[in-house]
Design an enzyme around this catalytic site. Structure first.
Site, PDB file in Angstrom:
ATOM      1  N   GLU A  40      48.835  51.474  42.972  1.00 35.02           N
ATOM      2  CA  GLU A  40      48.515  50.472  42.275  1.00 35.02           C
ATOM      3  C   GLU A  40      49.133  49.179  42.776  1.00 35.02           C
ATOM      4  O   GLU A  40      50.141  49.044  43.197  1.00 35.02           O
ATOM      5  CB  GLU A  40      49.270  50.401  40.881  1.00 35.02           C
ATOM      6  CG  GLU A  40      49.012  49.380  39.785  1.00 35.02           C
ATOM      7  CD  GLU A  40      49.742  49.519  38.606  1.00 35.02           C
ATOM      8  OE1 GLU A  40      49.308  48.795  37.554  1.00 35.02           O
ATOM      9  OE2 GLU A  40      50.506  50.354  38.453  1.00 35.02           O
ATOM     10  N   LYS A 113      42.052  48.268  34.963  1.00 32.68           N
ATOM     11  CA  LYS A 113      43.085  48.753  34.113  1.00 32.68           C
ATOM     12  C   LYS A 113      43.083  48.354  32.691  1.00 32.68           C
ATOM     13  O   LYS A 113      42.871  47.086  32.311  1.00 32.68           O
ATOM     14  CB  LYS A 113      44.556  48.365  34.584  1.00 32.68           C
ATOM     15  CG  LYS A 113      45.719  48.878  33.823  1.00 32.68           C
ATOM     16  CD  LYS A 113      47.000  48.640  34.731  1.00 32.68           C
ATOM     17  CE  LYS A 113      48.227  49.345  34.100  1.00 32.68           C
ATOM     18  NZ  LYS A 113      49.595  49.058  35.021  1.00 32.68           N
ATOM     19  N   CYS A 149      48.149  53.775  36.195  1.00 34.04           N
ATOM     20  CA  CYS A 149      49.483  53.811  35.709  1.00 34.04           C
ATOM     21  C   CYS A 149      49.602  54.024  33.968  1.00 34.04           C
ATOM     22  O   CYS A 149      49.337  55.166  33.518  1.00 34.04           O
ATOM     23  CB  CYS A 149      50.133  52.832  36.187  1.00 34.04           C
ATOM     24  SG  CYS A 149      52.095  53.066  36.153  1.00 34.04           S
TER      25      CYS A 149
END
Length: 552
Positions: A40, A113, A149
């Site tokens: 990331e 995300k 994540c």
């Protein structure tokens, strides 16, 4: 298809340096039918904070992304990478935390995300807009699902989101889920990650690769420990913690592999965490040497051992600064310790200067300085000596305070709190003792003299002074503090252990409340303390923000 996991150490803002690391990994596999998977925000490093507001940073990142894209032209190997993308919509924050799949000179897929953490050390919603696009893509006949994540953590015990990006996989028969992460480590985090990814695998009935970065970025330490699980959630590989590593996997063979999780015991994790954190902080801030005040006590001894391991003993300078209140052992034990470590030790007595400071105060005010004032005078003289050495020789001052003492304000502003970074600031006092014993055990010899480990803690700032004059015994103090600072994050066993210890000491509620008030009143000191290397589930600094001018 070959999967190549790039567990690398990125520097925040060093886009060109980070790009070079990624290109070095890519060039070794570019002619293979493979997919290089990076973590990331790999190009900018995690977390860039308000650097993302600099247009120049985004321009440099765009140039780096194009170079990566160009590198894939005519190659069989693609790249999955995390980066920052501008939000061109009229509404919302101006940026996305994004993932790109680069192949044959093009960006063939992007994902934003969806879950932005805003708790503990995280504040991604400050800069990013939550994504809403599809997280599934067919690449060369392989059906891939993507997570960034936090996207995998929608159903954990501490954080509840109304959205769950994993649900987006329900309508697809996936061959693989790729999760790219910038997950800083703390005690217990390695197991938490495996548990979370196990849920993703069993829910989607597909294997999952979890790629993390390593390295220290200010207070945060990323341990790596990247891994993969098969479609029933069984671990099939795990990369080394705290080390850069490139790991090759064959997607078709994942079900045939089997691995045991690599869990450090608590002391080994703490040592790995603090050593990497110090090494990277010093290096990334442009220093090569450090200087540390050596009192002959446990905190400075463990700090010296950590820094020697992180930087090499030739890059560590210790200064012993005895006063008229110092015991003979404070100097002699420092000599023994530094000889064991191979660290140069300088001696700068403060006795004469302290006496002069007392006389100057008396001349200025007509009064004798109080005991507390005299204690702080000594600490500040020592702090000034360390800063003078730093100014002249360019060595970074390392602070040595532990979490127990920083919690209750048992430290002197502009004195023993001086420093550019603190490796022990998230370790309770009893953890410092345990780490000292572990360092000796791991070394196979007595690096930290046993006399230092056994001596009663004392700042030696007045005649016969010991820490227990001002504080409860450290095992008790640590239990009270852990419940107060981290209580909601502790598991049942940790919490019960603390409660049992408090019961054993038969502590009154008023005494516990007194410690709580000490913690609250010391917030102004912690605001002026150097950054600490984060180890616990909740640390001071980024992980715990409270007002100073307040009543509570």
């Amino acid at each position: 298809m070959k999967l190549v996991l790039a567990q690398l150490n990125y520097t925040v803002g060093d886009i060109e340096g980070n790009l070079e690391k990624i290109l070095d990994a890519y060039k070794t596999i570019s002619e293979q039918d493979a997919l290089l998977i990076c973590s990331e925000l790999a190009l900018t490093g995690y977390y860039p904070q308000d650097l993302v507001l600099k247009e120049s940073l985004l321009v440099r990142q765009s140039n780096a992304l194009k170079k990566l894209m160009d590198e894939t032209e005519g190659k069989r190997c693609g790249i999955v990478i995390g980066y920052i993308e501008k939000n061109n919509q009229v509404t919302g924050k101006g940026l996305f935390n994004a993932l790109a799949l680069l192949s044959n000179g093009k960006q063939v897929f992007q994902y934003h995300k969806r879950l932005l953490p805003t708790y503990n050390i995280f504040d991604e919603a400050r800069h990013f807009q939550p994504g809403s696009n599809v997280n599934v893509f067919n690449y060369k006949g392989v059906q891939l699902g993507f997570l960034i994540c936090e996207d995998a953590w929608a159903k954990t015990k501490n954080f509840k989101y109304s959205d769950d990006p994993v649900n987006g996989f329900k309508q697809h028969e996936l061959d693989l889920v790729i999760s790219i992460n910038a997950s800083p480590n703390n005690l217990g985090k390695m197991q938490e990650r495996i548990d979370v990814i196990n849920r993703v695998a069993t829910q989607t009935q597909s294997p999952v690769v979890y790629i993390n970065q390593i390295g220290g970025n200010d207070e945060l330490v990323f341990d790596g420990a990247s891994f993969a699980v098969n479609k029933i959630g069984k671990l099939v590989c795990q990369m080394k913690p705290f080390e850069e590593q490139i790991y090759h996997l064959e997607l078709e063979n994942l079900d045939e592999l089997k691995a045991n999780a690599v869990f450090y015991n608590e002391n080994e994790l703490i040592l790995g965490q603090t050593v990497l954190g110090i090494r990277d902080y010093v290096k990334k801030c442009g220093f090569s040497k450090v200087v540390i005040g050596s009192s002959g006590g446990i905190d400075s001894a463990v700090t010296l051992a950590i820094c020697s391991k992180a930087l090499g003993p030739e890059n560590v300078i210790a200064i012993t600064m005895p006063s008229k209140f110092s015991s003979e052992g404070s100097v002699n034990d420092s000599v023994t310790l530094c000889n064991n470590l191979g660290v140069k030790l300088l001696n700068a007595s403060i006795a004469e200067e302290f006496e002069l400071a007392v006389k100057r105060f008396e001349f200025m005010t007509g009064e004798n300085p109080s005991t507390l004032t005299q204690e702080n005078m000594q600490a500040r003289i020592r702090g000034r000596i360390l800063m003078e050495y730093s100014n002249h020789f360019g060595a970074l001052v390392i602070s040595t305070g532990n979490k127990s003492e920083m919690s209750v304000g048992y430290a002197t502003l502009y004195g023993d709190m001086n420093g550019g970074i603190n490796p022990l600031g998230d370790l309770y006092k009893m953890e410092v003792y345990a780490l000292a014993r572990f360092i000796n055990e791991k070394s196979g010899r007595e690096i930290i003299p046993d006399v230092i480990i056994q001596k009663e803690p004392s700042a030696e700032l007045s005649e016969g002074q010991v820490d227990s004059d001002s504080l409860p015994e450290y095992p008790l103090l640590d239990a009270i503090l852990k419940l107060y600072i981290e209580g909601d994050l502790l598991d049942v066993d940790e919490s019960e252990k603390c409660h049992l210890l408090i019961e054993k000491y038969q502590v009154l509620n008023d005494d516990v409340e007194r410690i709580h008030r000490m913690v609250d009143k010391a917030e102004f000191k912690r605001r002026q303390a150097p950054p600490i290397i984060r180890v616990q589930k909740r640390s001071f600094g980024m992980g715990r923000w409270l007002p100073v001018a307040a009543k509570y």
